[in-house]
Design a protein around this motif. Structure first.
Motif, PDB file in Angstrom:
ATOM      1  N   THR A  30      46.273  15.504 -21.806  1.00 18.70           N
ATOM      2  CA  THR A  30      45.869  14.336 -21.034  1.00 18.70           C
ATOM      3  C   THR A  30      45.207  13.323 -21.944  1.00 18.70           C
ATOM      4  O   THR A  30      44.687  13.660 -23.005  1.00 18.70           O
ATOM      5  CB  THR A  30      44.878  14.720 -19.924  1.00 18.70           C
ATOM      6  N   TYR A  31      45.280  12.096 -21.489  1.00 15.69           N
ATOM      7  CA  TYR A  31      44.609  11.014 -22.196  1.00 15.69           C
ATOM      8  C   TYR A  31      43.673  10.348 -21.199  1.00 15.69           C
ATOM      9  O   TYR A  31      44.085   9.993 -20.096  1.00 15.69           O
ATOM     10  CB  TYR A  31      45.630  10.010 -22.738  1.00 15.69           C
ATOM     11  N   THR A  32      42.416  10.237 -21.570  1.00 10.26           N
ATOM     12  CA  THR A  32      41.413   9.623 -20.714  1.00 10.26           C
ATOM     13  C   THR A  32      40.805   8.442 -21.438  1.00 10.26           C
ATOM     14  O   THR A  32      40.469   8.535 -22.613  1.00 10.26           O
ATOM     15  CB  THR A  32      40.300  10.630 -20.370  1.00 10.26           C
ATOM     16  N   GLU A  33      40.676   7.338 -20.711  1.00 14.52           N
ATOM     17  CA  GLU A  33      40.091   6.128 -21.279  1.00 14.52           C
ATOM     18  C   GLU A  33      39.058   5.592 -20.290  1.00 14.52           C
ATOM     19  O   GLU A  33      39.316   5.538 -19.092  1.00 14.52           O
ATOM     20  CB  GLU A  33      41.189   5.097 -21.500  1.00 14.52           C
ATOM     21  N   ILE A  34      37.898   5.211 -20.800  1.00 15.10           N
ATOM     22  CA  ILE A  34      36.866   4.600 -19.972  1.00 15.10           C
ATOM     23  C   ILE A  34      36.689   3.165 -20.448  1.00 15.10           C
ATOM     24  O   ILE A  34      36.413   2.930 -21.623  1.00 15.10           O
ATOM     25  CB  ILE A  34      35.531   5.360 -20.081  1.00 15.10           C
ATOM     26  N   ARG A  35      36.890   2.237 -19.528  1.00 14.54           N
ATOM     27  CA  ARG A  35      36.718   0.824 -19.864  1.00 14.54           C
ATOM     28  C   ARG A  35      35.541   0.281 -19.071  1.00 14.54           C
ATOM     29  O   ARG A  35      35.469   0.445 -17.857  1.00 14.54           O
ATOM     30  CB  ARG A  35      37.972   0.029 -19.533  1.00 14.54           C
ATOM     31  N   LYS A  36      34.627  -0.362 -19.771  1.00 13.12           N
ATOM     32  CA  LYS A  36      33.477  -0.984 -19.111  1.00 13.12           C
ATOM     33  C   LYS A  36      33.757  -2.463 -18.959  1.00 13.12           C
ATOM     34  O   LYS A  36      34.186  -3.132 -19.884  1.00 13.12           O
ATOM     35  CB  LYS A  36      32.216  -0.758 -19.935  1.00 13.12           C
ATOM     36  N   LYS A  37      33.521  -2.936 -17.746  1.00 12.09           N
ATOM     37  CA  LYS A  37      33.694  -4.350 -17.436  1.00 12.09           C
ATOM     38  C   LYS A  37      32.346  -4.923 -17.027  1.00 12.09           C
ATOM     39  O   LYS A  37      31.349  -4.212 -17.009  1.00 12.09           O
ATOM     40  CB  LYS A  37      34.711  -4.508 -16.306  1.00 12.09           C
ATOM     41  N   LYS A  38      32.341  -6.202 -16.685  1.00  5.24           N
ATOM     42  CA  LYS A  38      31.091  -6.848 -16.315  1.00  5.24           C
ATOM     43  C   LYS A  38      30.537  -6.320 -14.987  1.00  5.24           C
ATOM     44  O   LYS A  38      29.342  -6.089 -14.856  1.00  5.24           O
ATOM     45  CB  LYS A  38      31.303  -8.358 -16.229  1.00  5.24           C
ATOM     46  N   LYS A  39      31.419  -6.091 -13.995  1.00  4.83           N
ATOM     47  CA  LYS A  39      30.975  -5.683 -12.669  1.00  4.83           C
ATOM     48  C   LYS A  39      31.314  -4.243 -12.315  1.00  4.83           C
ATOM     49  O   LYS A  39      31.011  -3.792 -11.215  1.00  4.83           O
ATOM     50  CB  LYS A  39      31.601  -6.600 -11.609  1.00  4.83           C
ATOM     51  N   SER A  40      31.951  -3.530 -13.252  1.00  6.22           N
ATOM     52  CA  SER A  40      32.354  -2.162 -12.947  1.00  6.22           C
ATOM     53  C   SER A  40      32.779  -1.441 -14.219  1.00  6.22           C
ATOM     54  O   SER A  40      32.784  -2.022 -15.301  1.00  6.22           O
ATOM     55  CB  SER A  40      33.521  -2.158 -11.955  1.00  6.22           C
ATOM     56  N   ALA A  41      33.138  -0.199 -14.035  1.00  2.00           N
ATOM     57  CA  ALA A  41      33.775   0.591 -15.091  1.00  2.00           C
ATOM     58  C   ALA A  41      35.006   1.225 -14.471  1.00  2.00           C
ATOM     59  O   ALA A  41      35.095   1.391 -13.253  1.00  2.00           O
ATOM     60  CB  ALA A  41      32.825   1.648 -15.620  1.00  2.00           C
ATOM     61  N   VAL A  42      35.977   1.572 -15.311  1.00  2.00           N
ATOM     62  CA  VAL A  42      37.217   2.183 -14.827  1.00  2.00           C
ATOM     63  C   VAL A  42      37.543   3.376 -15.720  1.00  2.00           C
ATOM     64  O   VAL A  42      37.478   3.280 -16.942  1.00  2.00           O
ATOM     65  CB  VAL A  42      38.388   1.178 -14.860  1.00  2.00           C
ATOM     66  N   ILE A  43      37.867   4.497 -15.080  1.00  2.00           N
ATOM     67  CA  ILE A  43      38.334   5.675 -15.803  1.00  2.00           C
ATOM     68  C   ILE A  43      39.834   5.762 -15.569  1.00  2.00           C
ATOM     69  O   ILE A  43      40.286   5.833 -14.425  1.00  2.00           O
ATOM     70  CB  ILE A  43      37.657   6.959 -15.300  1.00  2.00           C
ATOM     71  N   ASN A  44      40.620   5.733 -16.640  1.00  2.00           N
ATOM     72  CA  ASN A  44      42.068   5.886 -16.554  1.00  2.00           C
ATOM     73  C   ASN A  44      42.437   7.262 -17.093  1.00  2.00           C
ATOM     74  O   ASN A  44      41.964   7.654 -18.166  1.00  2.00           O
ATOM     75  CB  ASN A  44      42.792   4.814 -17.368  1.00  2.00           C
ATOM     76  N   VAL A  45      43.287   7.970 -16.351  1.00  2.00           N
ATOM     77  CA  VAL A  45      43.728   9.303 -16.773  1.00  2.00           C
ATOM     78  C   VAL A  45      45.252   9.333 -16.721  1.00  2.00           C
ATOM     79  O   VAL A  45      45.847   9.027 -15.690  1.00  2.00           O
ATOM     80  CB  VAL A  45      43.165  10.410 -15.846  1.00  2.00           C
ATOM     81  N   TRP A  46      45.869   9.703 -17.843  1.00  2.00           N
ATOM     82  CA  TRP A  46      47.305   9.920 -17.902  1.00  2.00           C
ATOM     83  C   TRP A  46      47.503  11.396 -18.227  1.00  2.00           C
ATOM     84  O   TRP A  46      46.962  11.896 -19.210  1.00  2.00           O
ATOM     85  CB  TRP A  46      47.958   9.091 -18.998  1.00  2.00           C
ATOM     86  N   ALA A  47      48.280  12.088 -17.398  1.00  2.00           N
ATOM     87  CA  ALA A  47      48.558  13.505 -17.622  1.00  2.00           C
ATOM     88  C   ALA A  47      50.043  13.744 -17.407  1.00  2.00           C
ATOM     89  O   ALA A  47      50.543  13.601 -16.289  1.00  2.00           O
ATOM     90  CB  ALA A  47      47.724  14.371 -16.689  1.00  2.00           C
ATOM     91  N   ALA A  48      50.740  14.109 -18.462  1.00  2.00           N
ATOM     92  CA  ALA A  48      52.180  14.335 -18.367  1.00  2.00           C
ATOM     93  C   ALA A  48      52.476  15.519 -17.457  1.00  2.00           C
ATOM     94  O   ALA A  48      51.833  16.553 -17.539  1.00  2.00           O
ATOM     95  CB  ALA A  48      52.750  14.597 -19.757  1.00  2.00           C
ATOM     96  N   GLY A  49      53.441  15.345 -16.599  1.00  2.00           N
ATOM     97  CA  GLY A  49      53.884  16.430 -15.747  1.00  2.00           C
ATOM     98  C   GLY A  49      52.987  16.728 -14.566  1.00  2.00           C
ATOM     99  O   GLY A  49      53.210  17.697 -13.857  1.00  2.00           O
ATOM    100  N   VAL A  50      51.968  15.911 -14.334  1.00  2.00           N
ATOM    101  CA  VAL A  50      51.058  16.147 -13.213  1.00  2.00           C
ATOM    102  C   VAL A  50      51.412  15.169 -12.103  1.00  2.00           C
ATOM    103  O   VAL A  50      51.396  13.965 -12.296  1.00  2.00           O
ATOM    104  CB  VAL A  50      49.581  15.958 -13.650  1.00  2.00           C
ATOM    105  N   ASN A  51      51.749  15.712 -10.925  1.00  2.00           N
ATOM    106  CA  ASN A  51      52.086  14.823  -9.814  1.00  2.00           C
ATOM    107  C   ASN A  51      50.812  14.383  -9.102  1.00  2.00           C
ATOM    108  O   ASN A  51      49.761  15.014  -9.240  1.00  2.00           O
ATOM    109  CB  ASN A  51      53.092  15.478  -8.860  1.00  2.00           C
ATOM    110  N   PRO A  52      50.861  13.313  -8.333  1.00  2.00           N
ATOM    111  CA  PRO A  52      49.651  12.765  -7.717  1.00  2.00           C
ATOM    112  C   PRO A  52      48.944  13.733  -6.774  1.00  2.00           C
ATOM    113  O   PRO A  52      47.728  13.700  -6.648  1.00  2.00           O
ATOM    114  CB  PRO A  52      50.128  11.534  -6.959  1.00  2.00           C
ATOM    115  N   GLU A  53      49.704  14.614  -6.114  1.00  2.00           N
ATOM    116  CA  GLU A  53      49.092  15.568  -5.185  1.00  2.00           C
ATOM    117  C   GLU A  53      48.265  16.626  -5.904  1.00  2.00           C
ATOM    118  O   GLU A  53      47.424  17.276  -5.299  1.00  2.00           O
ATOM    119  CB  GLU A  53      50.177  16.253  -4.343  1.00  2.00           C
TER     120      GLU A  53
END
Length: 128
Positions: A30-53
């Motif tokens: 998996t690849y995880t990225e945390i981006r900080k913005k002015k009004k929030s933060a966002v955690i992005n996760v990419w995982a190969a072969g993992v379905n949304p459920e």
């Protein structure tokens, strides 16, 4: 030895190899990225072969746990963990407004900040 230059083919084959590795007892990369913005933060996760459920996002006090499990169709009580990550959230995150969105193979968890964290106010000092 020829080097494969077709990037789409490489992405496709990498996804398949990762999926086979996971099903064969490996761990999903998996690849995880945390981006900080002015009004929030966002955690992005990419995982190969993992379905949304398979993804789960759990908030307990100020800890956010993101994980996924591979569930057996034959035996629903049997599950294999594929990914697990725990984030300790800072006090400026408004826990009541956290939301998770899955789109195009990416899980995005939005962490909005409290309005008070965005607009500090000065406290008057009273003299007694």
């Amino acid at each position: 030895m020829k080097i494969i230059k077709d990037k789409e083919f490489l992405r496709s084959i990498a996804h398949q190899i990762d999926l086979l590795n996971t099903v064969g007892g490996g761990v999903s990369e998996t690849y995880t990225e945390i981006r900080k913005k002015k009004k929030s933060a966002v955690i992005n996760v990419w995982a190969a072969g993992v379905n949304p459920e398979s993804f789960k996002v759990v908030l307990h006090q100020n800890q956010l746990t993101i994980f996924s499990v591979l569930q057996s169709h034959e035996n629903p009580q049997m599950a294999v963990p594929m990914f697990n990550r725990i984030f300790t959230l800072p006090p400026q995150v408004d826990l009541s407004r956290i939301e998770a969105i899955y789109k195009d193979g990416e899980l995005r968890v939005k962490l909005p900040y409290h309005d008070a964290a965005l607009h500090p106010r000065q406290i008057d000092i009273k003299q007694i």
